[in-house]
Design a protein around this motif. Structure first.
Motif, short mmCIF file in Angstrom:
data_model
loop_
_atom_site.label_atom_id
_atom_site.label_comp_id
_atom_site.label_asym_id
_atom_site.label_seq_id
_atom_site.Cartn_x
_atom_site.Cartn_y
_atom_site.Cartn_z
N ILE A 1 0.49 -1.18 -0.51
CA ILE A 1 -0.24 -0.31 0.09
C ILE A 1 0.48 1.39 -0.49
CG2 ILE A 1 -1.35 -1.55 1.23
CD1 ILE A 1 -1.23 0.15 4.08
N TYR A 2 2.50 0.86 0.57
CA TYR A 2 2.66 2.26 0.75
C TYR A 2 4.23 2.12 -0.71
CZ TYR A 2 1.34 4.55 4.53
OH TYR A 2 0.09 4.74 5.36
N ASN B 1 3.75 3.26 -3.46
CA ASN B 1 3.71 4.80 -4.60
C ASN B 1 4.22 5.77 -3.48
OD1 ASN B 1 1.50 4.52 -3.40
ND2 ASN B 1 0.44 5.49 -4.61
N THR C 1 -1.11 7.85 6.16
CA THR C 1 -0.47 9.02 5.09
C THR C 1 0.84 9.81 5.04
OG1 THR C 1 -2.74 9.86 4.06
CG2 THR C 1 -2.45 7.36 3.82
N SER D 1 -6.89 -0.01 3.11
CA SER D 1 -5.16 -0.01 2.43
C SER D 1 -5.45 1.13 0.71
CB SER D 1 -5.35 -1.55 1.88
OG SER D 1 -5.54 -2.21 2.79
N TYR E 1 -3.80 4.17 -0.36
CA TYR E 1 -2.85 4.21 -2.08
C TYR E 1 -3.00 5.08 -2.80
CZ TYR E 1 -0.67 2.15 -5.94
OH TYR E 1 0.31 1.94 -6.92
N ASN F 1 -2.32 8.68 -0.61
CA ASN F 1 -0.04 8.78 -0.92
C ASN F 1 -0.09 9.47 -2.71
OD1 ASN F 1 0.46 7.28 1.23
ND2 ASN F 1 0.67 5.01 -0.30
#
Length: 600
Positions: free
Chosen positions: A20-21, A23, A135, A387, A391, A394
């Motif tokens: 999920i992180y 990007n 985030t 999630s 995403y 971000n």
């Protein structure tokens, strides 16, 4: 706990968090990242611990981590994001471990809900890991302070619990000492860790005290650890050392801040349950009186929630503890202590553990054993939804324009949102849109010197020198300590041929910020423009002492050496520019080869 059990609990969290992180690694520096990281001379050398300490002693661990990043990769943003994500992932694993240990405490292990310990532990950690509100703390690099404080905070609590469970083991003292050490490290990461001793007291009360008397001797040393913050902060603050510490809200009383926080906390609760319309900037208006109906209503509702948590303690112990966790960990920044910003999403990073505990355990309490699989399915839906939202969120942090354009749309009454979007427009050369945003920021008020200074630069580029000078003068009148305005006005004076006034402004900029390379570079360019190459080189030398990896400054100095006809020194700086990964213009290189009679 067996290694394979830890492995099974950790791997799903690591994989999920990595996905999920995935990007985020090229997302840009933002906002306070520039004074704290990009332009911060204090983190340039990991061996100069005193310099790091002097910059912000109560966040020494955080800034030391930035120094490590700079040592490994300069200001390449990827490395900073990788380390921040690793801390977030490890903290999530600690949350899982915290829950596993909690199910081994005397007051929980005999309850029926203990049968679902693996599921509740996993979902608590997964909610903490995936929630979109995280985030900001993960993407906004300077908020690594929040990540590190939470990591050591939870590690301290985990080790404290372990020391309580290891009654007959020789390792009990080892765990307790480790807990104290982690408490110290948490306090030196960010000041919000001050709530840790109170959290330990509440944990003891919830999960141990009905088995035995409250062990004040074990808890009391943690309250002494709190003294680290004032003992470190006061000499630093009173002595005027370093760059900055957390600012107080100018003109905002304790009563105004505390009353407004009631409304802020309700916003936080709404975002926990329904994380939509997130924003980096909230246009909150402070509550001015307790007789404000919204303030009274929010305080009443929060007291009702806390009262309910206390009443339900014996029946829904874990869910009740989750509520208390939320309020205790939020208290340092959302109570009566007035700090600069009324609301920020990263302040929910540690409180989100409490929300995870409340949500995951609450469903199992309500649906019980007969509908356990329904609880699991609902929690999976929450994690999947969080999630996806994370995403997508971000992407907002990709660059300055994407971040502040979103902020303007979400908070159209925020002058800071318009100021920062205007700066993003200006940096891309879109002067008309930048000017429109600066005018909006000034219209919304209060007027900030940086807005006037930036607007002055636009007028200068448009050839409207009188308007540019008027903006610079007004910016200095509002705040005579803002360095950027002196640099900008000095450049304008230089264009107009007012060299004596220009030199005074550049000197003032350097005097106000002797640790800022920008002032030296600006003055060096001024001297080079007047043919005083010796003074220009001295200023470039000073700038390079602050930013030794800045290829542009080496380029400026190379040009000064070239014009001074010191070709050997010029070639050395050309090679430094190339070694730093930058290039020299071909026409300049040809001129140097011809003048020096050599090719390299």
């Amino acid at each position: 706990m067996k290694v394979n059990t830890i492995f099974k609990g950790s791997v799903p969290l690591l994989v999920l968090g990595g996905l999920i992180y995935s990007n985020t690694f090229l997302n840009a520096f933002h906002f306070d990242d520039f004074p704290s990281i990009v332009n911060n001379v204090a983190i340039r050398d990991i061996h100069h611990l005193h310099r790091i300490w002097s910059f912000w002693p109560t966040r020494f661990i955080t800034y030391f981590s930035f120094a490590l990043n700079y040592h490994w990769g300069g200001i390449s943003v990827c490395g900073y994001h990788v380390l921040s994500l690793l801390i977030h992932l490890m903290t999530s694993i600690l949350v899982w471990r915290l829950m596993i240990l909690t199910f081994n405490t005397p007051m929980i292990r005999a309850e029926a809900i203990a049968a679902f310990a693996p599921w509740i532990a996993f979902f608590t950690a997964a909610i903490f890991l995936t929630h979109p509100l995280q985030t900001q703390a993960v993407n906004y690099i300077v908020q690594r302070a929040v990540l590190l404080a939470a990591f050591f905070y939870i590690a301290s609590l985990v080790l404290y619990i372990q020391s309580n469970l290891e009654i007959a083991s020789k390792r009990r003292r080892f765990y307790y000492t480790g807990s104290m050490l982690c408490a110290v490290l948490s306090m030196l990461s960010k000041e919000n860790a001050v709530s840790l001793p109170l959290m330990i007291c509440f944990y003891q009360w919830f999960f141990f005290t009905e088995q035995k008397a409250f062990e004040w001797k074990k808890v009391f040393p943690f309250f002494l650890v709190i003294l680290i913050i004032p003992l470190v902060w006061l000499p630093h603050h009173l002595g005027g050392i370093g760059a900055s510490v957390a600012g107080f809200a100018q003109g905002r009383t304790v009563e105004q801040y505390a009353l407004t926080q009631g409304k802020v906390i309700l916003t936080y609760l709404r975002l926990l349950i329904l994380p939509i319309h997130q924003r980096v900037e909230y246009d909150y208006t402070p509550v001015s009186s307790f007789f404000d109906a919204s303030a009274q209503g929010s305080v009443f509702l929060l007291l009702l929630i806390l009262g309910a948590a206390g009443v339900l303690k014996n029946r829904f112990r874990l869910a009740s503890f989750g509520i208390f966790w939320f309020f205790i960990t939020l208290m340092p920044e959302s109570s009566f202590w007035p700090i600069t910003d009324l609301i920020f999403e990263h302040r929910l990073y540690l409180p989100l553990v409490g929300f995870g505990v409340f949500l995951s355990s609450g469903l199992f309490y309500l649906l019980q054993e007969r509908r356990a699989y329904l609880s699991i399915r609902i929690l999976f839906i929450f994690v999947i939804a969080y999630s996806v939202l994370t995403y997508q969120r971000n992407k907002i942090w990709k660059n300055e324009f994407t971040l502040w354009d979103d902020a303007v749309h979400q908070s159209p009454n925020s002058p800071r949102a318009y100021l920062n979007r205007g700066a993003a427009y200006q940096n891309t050369g879109d002067l008309d849109h930048a000017l429109a945003d600066y005018n909006m920021a000034i219209g919304l008020g209060p007027v900030e010197p940086v807005t006037l200074s930036n607007r002055g630069l636009i007028f200068e580029k448009k050839g409207k020198f009188d308007l540019a000078l008027a903006n610079f003068n007004l910016a200095i009148e509002i705040n005579s300590g803002y360095v950027g305005t002196y640099v900008n006005r000095g450049k304008l004076y230089q264009i107009e041929g007012k060299l004596e006034q220009a030199e005074k402004d550049f000197n003032k900029a350097v005097a106000l910020a002797p640790n800022d390379a920008g002032g030296y570079v600006a003055r060096g360019l001024f001297y080079a423009g007047t043919g005083d190459f010796n003074h220009a080189i001295l200023d470039y030398n000073a700038a390079l002492m602050i930013q030794p990896g800045n290829s542009a400054i080496y380029g400026y100095r190379a040009e000064a050496y070239f014009l001074k006809k010191d070709y050997d020194q010029c070639w050395q700086d050309v090679h430094r520019v190339e070694n730093l990964g930058s290039s020299i213009k071909p026409e300049y290189l040809q001129a140097l080869q011809k003048a020096s009679g050599r090719k390299q």
